[in-house]
Enzyme design. Structure first.
Site, short mmCIF file in Angstrom:
data_model
loop_
_atom_site.label_atom_id
_atom_site.label_comp_id
_atom_site.label_asym_id
_atom_site.label_seq_id
_atom_site.Cartn_x
_atom_site.Cartn_y
_atom_site.Cartn_z
N LYS A 23 -5.17 -6.40 -6.25
CA LYS A 23 -5.60 -5.31 -5.49
C LYS A 23 -6.04 -4.29 -6.33
O LYS A 23 -7.19 -3.53 -6.14
CB LYS A 23 -4.32 -4.73 -4.72
CG LYS A 23 -4.41 -3.75 -3.68
CD LYS A 23 -3.13 -3.81 -2.75
CE LYS A 23 -1.92 -3.32 -3.28
NZ LYS A 23 -1.96 -1.92 -3.76
N GLY A 96 -2.61 4.53 -1.88
CA GLY A 96 -2.85 5.49 -2.84
C GLY A 96 -3.78 5.46 -3.85
O GLY A 96 -4.65 6.42 -4.42
N ASP A 329 5.31 -1.90 -9.92
CA ASP A 329 5.44 -2.47 -8.69
C ASP A 329 6.07 -3.58 -8.35
O ASP A 329 6.31 -4.20 -7.04
CB ASP A 329 3.76 -2.80 -8.24
CG ASP A 329 2.91 -1.64 -8.05
OD1 ASP A 329 3.46 -0.70 -8.20
OD2 ASP A 329 1.66 -1.89 -8.46
C1 S3P Z 1 -2.26 1.10 -9.31
C2 S3P Z 1 -1.37 2.01 -10.37
C3 S3P Z 1 -0.10 2.31 -9.72
C4 S3P Z 1 0.60 1.28 -8.90
C5 S3P Z 1 -0.23 0.90 -7.84
C6 S3P Z 1 -1.63 0.62 -8.18
C7 S3P Z 1 -3.70 1.38 -9.71
O1 S3P Z 1 0.23 3.45 -9.50
O2 S3P Z 1 1.77 1.35 -8.65
O3 S3P Z 1 0.28 -0.06 -7.04
O4 S3P Z 1 -4.36 0.53 -9.05
O5 S3P Z 1 -4.04 1.97 -10.45
P1 S3P Z 1 0.29 4.76 -10.37
O6 S3P Z 1 -0.83 4.95 -10.98
O7 S3P Z 1 0.71 5.97 -9.48
O8 S3P Z 1 1.29 4.24 -11.51
#
Ligand code: S3P
Length: 449
Positions: A23, A96, A329
């Site tokens: 992802k 996010g 994660d």
């Molecule tokens: C991600 C970074 C992580 C992870 C999220 C995916 C990314 O979050 O927990 O599922 O793809 O950059 P954080 O940047 O908040 O640590």
């Protein structure tokens, strides 16, 4: 909204199964392909909803993304300055990463954009990207957070960057190790007049750096420090041609399922094993799990491997520090592992889990207790007492969190009766074929609408 009814495993899980595409890498491949010059060809793409949110946001800004086959994308890049103003708010869904990375990409644009998300995403903190972006001149604001003072959340309003002004250089010490913050700053840094210099407490996943490096962008990393200086760079990204590796974060559910169901043997092909993500493999080994890694070269600058997992007796572990950042994660599924290990596992330094798709410390505490596992919640983690007795069957809510739903499904395999997992549609954000994969391994799962 559908629920899953997961039955206790009636025998070992046996088989070789694929995992969905990574992802994190999928988001980045789409974003960089969109602002590259020319057509990119991305293969092994598995349409998790989070990645689809990124694709749709880019489409809304005029990027043509074709799907010649169910796992292929052809992205017609518009160049660094070719994005169009979107006609309506960009919906980031549950993702996010989509919202925070887009915040970085949209801050230097000459048009205004609004980023919205679902209920879970609309409660997540966004000041962590807005603050450093503002520091370099971006116009970005959000809604006051419903419960936290001095915090903002979606909807985010971004730009326009006034004519004649540019994003400036940035030197930033990030208070958290976060690849989303880092990537937002690097994306904005492609457009900035001046260098981007970022220091993190420990190194977060480095997919953005690897891709930018492969695309010829002047980027340097030393430990957890990254610097991008576009001076002298012609400002053009070459199109991408690569197969997205399988997602180790998705594979983790099967690696753990193979541990908790006695006699299991599961193999997973073409899984990404980037060292900034392999904390879960170290945790598995340190807990005595049966796991082996057969390296299979690289794809798009990312190491890939075939993984094999088989059940072995598990022992408790103290998990904290930088290992947590490299398994951030996977902590929910690590809780499932701890629930079946002999002894008491203590997870610390995991306070970031409180601001994920759900408050994963609170949600996992509730889920574990529902299964009859003894555990205590702490501000930065949990203490879990392992048991080898059959677990209680549960009726639990995912709280809109795909990783909570999948962790519950794995624990349900060792309950003494069928369990119900409500609001399970959320699993499609990262692992659309999760139920099918469990079935292929011999598990009985009913989907109830
Ligand atoms: C991600 C970074 C992580 C992870 C999220 C995916 C990314 O979050 O927990 O599922 O793809 O950059 P954080 O940047 O908040 O640590």
């Amino acid at each position: 909204m559908s629920s899953l009814r997961v039955y206790p495993a009636s025998g070992p899980l046996i088989g070789k199964v694929p995992v969905p595409s990574d992802k994190s890498i999928g988001h980045r491949a789409l974003l960089f392909a969109a602002i590259a010059e020319g057509a990119s060809h991305i293969t092994a793409f598995s349409h998790g909803e989070d990645n689809v949110s990124t694709a749709n946001a880019l489409r809304a800004m005029g990027v043509i993304i074709e799907e010649p086959s169910p796992t292929e994308l052809r992205v017609h890049g518009v160049g660094l300055f070719g994005l169009n103003a979107p006609a309506c708010p960009l919906d980031c869904g549950n993702s996010g990463t989509t919202m925070r990375l887009l915040a970085g990409l949209l801050s230097p644009q000459r048009f205004r954009s609004t980023l919205v998300g679902d209920h879970s995403l609309s409660r997540r903190p966004m000041l962590r990207v807005a603050r450093p972006l503002r520091q370099r001149g971006a116009v970005i604001d959000g809604k006051p957070h419903p419960t936290k003072t001095d915090e903002i959340t979606a909807p985010l309003s971004i730009g326009p960057l006034p004519d004649g002004t540019f994003l400036g250089p940035l030197e930033y010490d990030s208070p958290v190790a976060s690849a989303q913050i880092k990537s937002a700053l690097l994306l904005s840094g492609l457009y900035a007049h001046g260098a981007t210099y970022l220091r993190e407490p420990t190194v977060s996943r480095d997919h953005t750096e690897r891709l930018l490096h492969a695309l010829g962008v002047p980027i340097r990393t030393v430990g957890s420090i990254v610097e991008l200086d576009p001076a002298g760079w012609p400002g053009k990204l070459a199109p991408l041609h690569f197969a997205i590796p399988g997602d180790l974060s998705a594979a983790a559910f099967l690696l753990v399922a193979a541990q908790v169901v006695a006699g299991s043997r599961v193999s997973l092909s073409t899984v990404g094993v980037n060292p900034t993500r392999t904390g879960i493999l170290e945790i598995l080994r340190d807990m005595g799990a049966g796991v082996s890694v057969e390296h299979r070269g690289q794809s798009g600058g990312e190491p890939v491997a075939e993984l094999h997992a088989w059940s072995e007796p598990l022992r408790a572990l103290a998990i904290g520090g930088e290992l947590v950042a490299r398994a951030i994660d996977e902590i929910p599924i690590v809780c499932a592992l701890a629930a079946r290990a002999s002894g008491t596992t203590r997870i610390t330094d995991a306070q970031e889990l409180r601001v994920k798709e759900s408050d994963r410390i609170a949600t996992m505490t509730e889920v574990l207790r529902a299964f009859g596992v003894r555990c205590d919640e702490h501000p930065d983690g949990l203490t879990i007492e392992g048991t080898d007795a059959p677990l209680e069957p549960v009726d639990v809510e995912s709280k809109g969190d795909h990783r909570i739903a999948m962790t519950s499904a794995v624990l349900a395999l060792v309950a003494r009766g069928p369990s119900v997992i409500r609001d399970a549609d959320t699993i499609t954000t990262s692992y659309p074929k999760f139920v099918g994969t469990l079935r292929a391994l011999g598990v009985r799962v009913d989907v109830e609408v």
